[in-house]
Design a protein around this motif. Structure first.
Motif, PDB file in Angstrom:
ATOM      1  N   TYR A 146      -0.416  -4.613 -23.489  1.00 35.73           N
ATOM      2  CA  TYR A 146      -1.226  -5.554 -24.274  1.00 35.73           C
ATOM      3  C   TYR A 146      -0.375  -6.436 -25.193  1.00 35.73           C
ATOM      4  O   TYR A 146      -0.579  -7.638 -25.271  1.00 35.73           O
ATOM      5  CB  TYR A 146      -2.246  -4.775 -25.112  1.00 35.73           C
ATOM      6  N   CYS A 147       0.550  -5.824 -25.912  1.00 39.23           N
ATOM      7  CA  CYS A 147       1.342  -6.606 -26.874  1.00 39.23           C
ATOM      8  C   CYS A 147       2.593  -7.151 -26.177  1.00 39.23           C
ATOM      9  O   CYS A 147       3.468  -6.392 -25.776  1.00 39.23           O
ATOM     10  CB  CYS A 147       1.731  -5.738 -28.065  1.00 39.23           C
ATOM     11  N   PRO A 148       2.697  -8.468 -26.039  1.00 36.05           N
ATOM     12  CA  PRO A 148       3.836  -9.042 -25.295  1.00 36.05           C
ATOM     13  C   PRO A 148       5.185  -8.758 -25.957  1.00 36.05           C
ATOM     14  O   PRO A 148       6.205  -8.696 -25.260  1.00 36.05           O
ATOM     15  CB  PRO A 148       3.550 -10.548 -25.300  1.00 36.05           C
ATOM     16  N   ALA A 149       5.203  -8.579 -27.268  1.00 34.94           N
ATOM     17  CA  ALA A 149       6.476  -8.273 -27.938  1.00 34.94           C
ATOM     18  C   ALA A 149       6.974  -6.890 -27.509  1.00 34.94           C
ATOM     19  O   ALA A 149       8.174  -6.663 -27.365  1.00 34.94           O
ATOM     20  CB  ALA A 149       6.321  -8.343 -29.458  1.00 34.94           C
ATOM     21  N   PRO A 200      -2.624 -15.233 -32.779  1.00 31.96           N
ATOM     22  CA  PRO A 200      -2.198 -14.671 -34.063  1.00 31.96           C
ATOM     23  C   PRO A 200      -0.684 -14.482 -34.142  1.00 31.96           C
ATOM     24  O   PRO A 200      -0.190 -14.045 -35.176  1.00 31.96           O
ATOM     25  CB  PRO A 200      -2.898 -13.307 -34.081  1.00 31.96           C
ATOM     26  N   CYS A 201       0.034 -14.763 -33.066  1.00 30.02           N
ATOM     27  CA  CYS A 201       1.458 -14.418 -33.079  1.00 30.02           C
ATOM     28  C   CYS A 201       2.263 -15.254 -32.088  1.00 30.02           C
ATOM     29  O   CYS A 201       1.706 -15.901 -31.203  1.00 30.02           O
ATOM     30  CB  CYS A 201       1.636 -12.939 -32.708  1.00 30.02           C
ATOM     31  N   ALA A 202       3.575 -15.182 -32.239  1.00 30.16           N
ATOM     32  CA  ALA A 202       4.483 -15.891 -31.346  1.00 30.16           C
ATOM     33  C   ALA A 202       4.532 -15.228 -29.975  1.00 30.16           C
ATOM     34  O   ALA A 202       4.657 -15.894 -28.949  1.00 30.16           O
ATOM     35  CB  ALA A 202       5.886 -15.916 -31.953  1.00 30.16           C
ATOM     36  N   ALA A 203       4.420 -13.898 -29.969  1.00 32.44           N
ATOM     37  CA  ALA A 203       4.568 -13.169 -28.708  1.00 32.44           C
ATOM     38  C   ALA A 203       3.537 -13.613 -27.677  1.00 32.44           C
ATOM     39  O   ALA A 203       3.834 -13.738 -26.490  1.00 32.44           O
ATOM     40  CB  ALA A 203       4.448 -11.665 -28.968  1.00 32.44           C
ATOM     41  N   LYS A 204       2.302 -13.857 -28.150  1.00 32.48           N
ATOM     42  CA  LYS A 204       1.247 -14.265 -27.216  1.00 32.48           C
ATOM     43  C   LYS A 204       1.540 -15.658 -26.663  1.00 32.48           C
ATOM     44  O   LYS A 204       1.136 -15.981 -25.546  1.00 32.48           O
ATOM     45  CB  LYS A 204      -0.100 -14.255 -27.918  1.00 32.48           C
ATOM     46  N   ILE A 205       2.206 -16.500 -27.439  1.00 32.91           N
ATOM     47  CA  ILE A 205       2.575 -17.822 -26.925  1.00 32.91           C
ATOM     48  C   ILE A 205       3.601 -17.641 -25.815  1.00 32.91           C
ATOM     49  O   ILE A 205       3.485 -18.221 -24.734  1.00 32.91           O
ATOM     50  CB  ILE A 205       3.170 -18.723 -28.029  1.00 32.91           C
ATOM     51  N   LEU A 302       1.007   0.584 -28.020  1.00 35.68           N
ATOM     52  CA  LEU A 302       2.081   0.205 -28.927  1.00 35.68           C
ATOM     53  C   LEU A 302       1.902  -1.247 -29.354  1.00 35.68           C
ATOM     54  O   LEU A 302       1.710  -2.116 -28.510  1.00 35.68           O
ATOM     55  CB  LEU A 302       3.444   0.380 -28.246  1.00 35.68           C
ATOM     56  N   ARG A 303       1.977  -1.489 -30.632  1.00 36.24           N
ATOM     57  CA  ARG A 303       1.800  -2.850 -31.139  1.00 36.24           C
ATOM     58  C   ARG A 303       2.943  -3.186 -32.082  1.00 36.24           C
ATOM     59  O   ARG A 303       3.294  -2.375 -32.941  1.00 36.24           O
ATOM     60  CB  ARG A 303       0.465  -2.974 -31.882  1.00 36.24           C
ATOM     61  N   SER A 304       3.456  -4.359 -31.930  1.00 32.42           N
ATOM     62  CA  SER A 304       4.614  -4.772 -32.713  1.00 32.42           C
ATOM     63  C   SER A 304       4.301  -4.899 -34.199  1.00 32.42           C
ATOM     64  O   SER A 304       5.122  -4.578 -35.056  1.00 32.42           O
ATOM     65  CB  SER A 304       5.126  -6.108 -32.170  1.00 32.42           C
ATOM     66  N   CYS A 305       3.113  -5.386 -34.519  1.00 31.69           N
ATOM     67  CA  CYS A 305       2.801  -5.678 -35.921  1.00 31.69           C
ATOM     68  C   CYS A 305       2.165  -4.484 -36.628  1.00 31.69           C
ATOM     69  O   CYS A 305       1.405  -3.737 -36.016  1.00 31.69           O
ATOM     70  CB  CYS A 305       1.843  -6.857 -36.004  1.00 31.69           C
ATOM     71  N   ASP A 306       2.449  -4.373 -37.924  1.00 24.56           N
ATOM     72  CA  ASP A 306       1.756  -3.398 -38.753  1.00 24.56           C
ATOM     73  C   ASP A 306       0.279  -3.774 -38.769  1.00 24.56           C
ATOM     74  O   ASP A 306      -0.064  -4.937 -38.956  1.00 24.56           O
ATOM     75  CB  ASP A 306       2.337  -3.436 -40.173  1.00 24.56           C
ATOM     76  N   SER A 308      -1.476  -3.807 -36.170  1.00 22.29           N
ATOM     77  CA  SER A 308      -1.662  -4.527 -34.898  1.00 22.29           C
ATOM     78  C   SER A 308      -1.935  -6.010 -35.144  1.00 22.29           C
ATOM     79  O   SER A 308      -1.350  -6.592 -36.045  1.00 22.29           O
ATOM     80  CB  SER A 308      -2.777  -3.870 -34.072  1.00 22.29           C
ATOM     81  N   CYS A 309      -2.823  -6.592 -34.348  1.00 22.22           N
ATOM     82  CA  CYS A 309      -2.968  -8.053 -34.393  1.00 22.22           C
ATOM     83  C   CYS A 309      -3.516  -8.565 -35.725  1.00 22.22           C
ATOM     84  O   CYS A 309      -3.358  -9.742 -36.047  1.00 22.22           O
ATOM     85  CB  CYS A 309      -3.818  -8.529 -33.235  1.00 22.22           C
ATOM     86  N   ALA A 310      -4.129  -7.679 -36.515  1.00 21.88           N
ATOM     87  CA  ALA A 310      -4.573  -8.120 -37.839  1.00 21.88           C
ATOM     88  C   ALA A 310      -3.364  -8.476 -38.709  1.00 21.88           C
ATOM     89  O   ALA A 310      -3.486  -9.208 -39.687  1.00 21.88           O
ATOM     90  CB  ALA A 310      -5.400  -7.029 -38.512  1.00 21.88           C
ATOM     91  N   GLY A 311      -2.202  -7.957 -38.324  1.00 25.54           N
ATOM     92  CA  GLY A 311      -0.977  -8.255 -39.067  1.00 25.54           C
ATOM     93  C   GLY A 311      -0.092  -9.276 -38.369  1.00 25.54           C
ATOM     94  O   GLY A 311       1.085  -9.407 -38.700  1.00 25.54           O
ATOM     95  N   GLY A 312      -0.640  -9.977 -37.392  1.00 27.55           N
ATOM     96  CA  GLY A 312       0.118 -11.002 -36.668  1.00 27.55           C
ATOM     97  C   GLY A 312       0.716 -12.033 -37.618  1.00 27.55           C
ATOM     98  O   GLY A 312       0.135 -12.339 -38.667  1.00 27.55           O
ATOM     99  N   ALA A 313       1.876 -12.581 -37.233  1.00 27.99           N
ATOM    100  CA  ALA A 313       2.611 -13.473 -38.126  1.00 27.99           C
ATOM    101  C   ALA A 313       1.824 -14.734 -38.484  1.00 27.99           C
ATOM    102  O   ALA A 313       2.062 -15.341 -39.519  1.00 27.99           O
ATOM    103  CB  ALA A 313       3.938 -13.858 -37.473  1.00 27.99           C
TER     104      ALA A 313
END
Ligand SMILES: Nc1ncnc2c1ncn2[C@@H]1O[C@H](COP(=O)(O)OP(=O)(O)O)[C@@H](O)[C@H]1O
Ligand code: SF4
Ligand SMILES: [Mg+2]
Lengths: 460, 138
Positions: A146-149, A200-205, A302-306, A308-313
């Protein structure tokens, strides 16, 4: 099919550094989990083959020099049907008086013709994930893709675990296929449909622009959530939104609302399932999985952000508040909502035969050389150098750690005299102070040595 | 290339240190990831055995472009019946060790399965010696 972005193929990363804005403070270099950053000539330099688009650098940059490339907003107007795919967490970003319906109306007001939640396809996806975890004949634990990062992290840092990645397309792809099908059924011409994702993040781009495990993404374009957030809020606050716009916020189910939060996937899968968020936590855990120190786990979310996506950059609000908001919404929804068979059936036809991802290839960043003999020679040089380097990882050499500098030297990308400690030693012998100063300027640029009362400070 | 690590009996927290270090080295050497995995799994089991069954030990790794050879020597009670110890499921682990999630009796069989060459010798009352070889180009 229209080619909407010129750089679809050349574009490996969503994160770039604007050298005109970068002040070379090295804050980014200190937080990068894959040691992908260096400082040269007073500017941060990103090493493309190591970057996983996690956005940690973006979060700490005090001067806004790290840019997450998005598409031109006006590119939506090349299409007659303009779909905004919004992630559920966008709802939790806004002040309390901004209702989900107002958000959707504002999106229509700025130019979209249809608004859909990205996670709507989760109801169709869940049985497939369960089936995959129960029956897939690949190594356990199965790791969510799920999480591209995280997918990229595994490719570069844990190559032996690429076979554990779950080869199912993410909700974004499934929803895109569905919404296109529905619009075509309503009479739209396929080439007149543009599907735009609010990320919400660079990884999804990166996942849309240079996907892993698929040839190309069906998503037409991507916009950053912080940009869209501002556009929406401006629209609402300036009362430009026509309240009669007939668009409603209609999440499909409670589970889909929670999918992008920590536990969203793991709670829906049977067996021993763990949800881990935060890139440092993930790395620590994967080290143990790789050694088989941890066994008996069936599924890993596993999610890169604290948080998860609520903490996306690219999120605008506070991540903890956004999580709480979504949990409340999902509780309110869970009691009353049943997803119709018709919708599930339509998802199925839209995605029939294309739910699988291709095998993910490793691309290890750790190897010192393709050739093992050469790699061994280089490693012996690194080890000898480590005997002389001080081991304080101060970063003044322009590399994030002494071992990173040693590896850079062996690869011909740095010199040993960049180390301030060794410079002192060398000055005792033959290195002139003038020369030593010149070396430091090559790393940090001339300006770093001038008086400056306006340094940007890290805000956190 | 030679590397050396010490292992303390009873220290399950740090058991795994040597395998993690070796794993990093093999990744840097561009060894095949499936082969790395075999090395790491075998070494981790052997490390845990020193922690679980012996007083202390030393691990020596010798790596060249052909193979990695791991030599493990411990001071400990030794193994009276090696053949029996090698049987899958056989374990003398104490209940305390089992409670920590070790002691399933699969360690030695796993080491053998993952190694290309495996030698085990032991002297009761003195200690145990393991030689694990994995070829890096096969
Ligand atoms: N280094 C060692 N020193 C003493 N005894 C050992 C050692 N390694 C293994 N053994 C003996 O062999 C048995 C089987 O080992 P193993 O297959 O690793 O299973 P486990 O460690 O789960 O008991 C152990 O229970 C122990 O009695
Ligand atoms: S956790 Fe979510 S927001 Fe963060 S990098 Fe992964 S997909 Fe993006
Ligand atoms: Mg054992």
């Amino acid at each position: 099919m229209r080619e909407n972005t010129a750089d679809r193929n050349s574009f490996r990363h969503a994160l770039t550094i604007d050298p005109d804005v970068c002040v070379g403070c090295a804050h980014c270099m200190r937080v990068c989990p894959t040691e992908a950053l260096r400082v040269r000539q007073g500017k941060a330099i990103l090493q493309n083959n190591r970057c996983i688009d996690c956005g940690e650098c973006f979060n700490v940059c005090p001067s806004g020099a790290i840019v997450i490339k998005q598409d031109e907003f006006d590119s939506i107007f090349a299409y007659q049907h303009r779909v905004a795919l919004i992630p559920s967490i966008i709802i939790g970003q806004f002040p309390e008086d901004v209702t989900p319906d107002m958000i959707c109306q504002a999106l229509v007001s700025i130019g979209f013709t249809k608004i859909m939640l990205v996670e709507d396809s989760v109801e169709y996806l869940i049985p497939q994930v369960r089936n995959y975890v129960e029956n897939a004949d690949c190594e356990k634990p199965i790791i969510s893709s799920y999480c591209p990062a995280i997918v990229r992290l595994i490719q570069v840092k844990f190559p032996s675990l690429v076979g554990n990645l779950m080869l199912l397309r993410p909700p974004l792809d499934l929803t895109t296929a569905y919404v296109k099908q529905e619009l075509v059924r309503e009479g739209a011409a396929e080439e007149q449909i543009g599907v735009f994702y609010i990320t919400p993040c660079a990884a999804k781009i990166a996942a849309v622009k240079s996907p892993v495990g698929e040839d190309r993404s069906e998503v037409t374009g991507v916009f950053n959530m912080d940009y869209i957030y501002n556009r929406i809020l401006r629209e609402i606050r300036h009362k430009d939104v026509d309240p009669s716009i007939a668009v409603k916020y209609k999440p499909l189910s409670a589970r889909s609302l929670r999918w992008s939060l920590t536990g969203g996937e793991a709670n829906e899968v049977k067996g021993s399932c763990l949800a881990i968020d935060g890139i440092a936590n993930v790395i620590q855990f994967l080290e143990k999985v790789e050694n088989e120190e941890i066994t008996g786990v069936d599924f890993l979310e596993l999610r890169s952000c604290d948080q998860s996506c609520a903490g996306g950059a690219l999120t605008a609000g506070n991540r903890f508040i956004a999580v709480e908001h979504l949990h409340k919404d999902s509780v309110a929804l869970s009691s009353k909502k049943v997803v119709s068979d018709k919708i599930l059936c339509d998802y199925k036809t839209a995605n029939e035969g294309k739910t699988a991802l291709r095998r993910v290839e490793p691309r290890s960043m750790l190897k010192l050389d393709e050739d093992m003999g050469m790699a061994m020679q280089k490693m012996e040089r690194v080890n000898r150098m480590m005997c002389h380097l001080p081991g304080v990882d101060c970063g003044v050499c322009g590399a994030p750690s002494c071992s990173a500098l040693a590896e850079d030297i062996v690869q011909g990308e740095a010199t040993i005299s960049q180390c301030v400690f060794l410079q002192r030693t060398m000055e005792q012998n033959k290195l002139s102070p003038d020369h030593a100063f010149k070396i430091m300027k090559q790393v940090w640029g001339d300006d770093r040595f001038k008086k400056n009362c306006h340094k940007p400070y890290k805000s956190k | 290339m030679d590397l050396e690590f010490n292992v303390q009996g009873g220290d399950f927290v740090r058991a795994g240190n040597a395998s993690s270090q070796i794993k990093k080295v093999l990744k840097q050497l561009n060894a095949d990831s499936a082969i790395i995995k075999r090395v790491v799994v075998a070494l981790y089991e052997a490390e845990v055995n020193i922690a679980a069954h012996a007083y202390d030990g030393v691990i020596r790794a010798n790596i060249d472009t052909e193979r990695i050879r791991l030599l493990l020597d411990d001071n400990g009670p030794g193994i009276p019946d090696i053949e029996r110890a090698m049987t899958p499921g056989y374990s003398t682990a104490s209940s305390a060790v089992r409670e920590m999630g070790f002691g399933a009796g699969m360690g030695l069989p796993n080491i053998r399965a993952n190694a290309d060459e495996f030698v085990i010798t032991s002297e009761v009352g003195k200690g145990t010696h393991l030689e694990i070889t994995v070829y890096l180009n096969q």
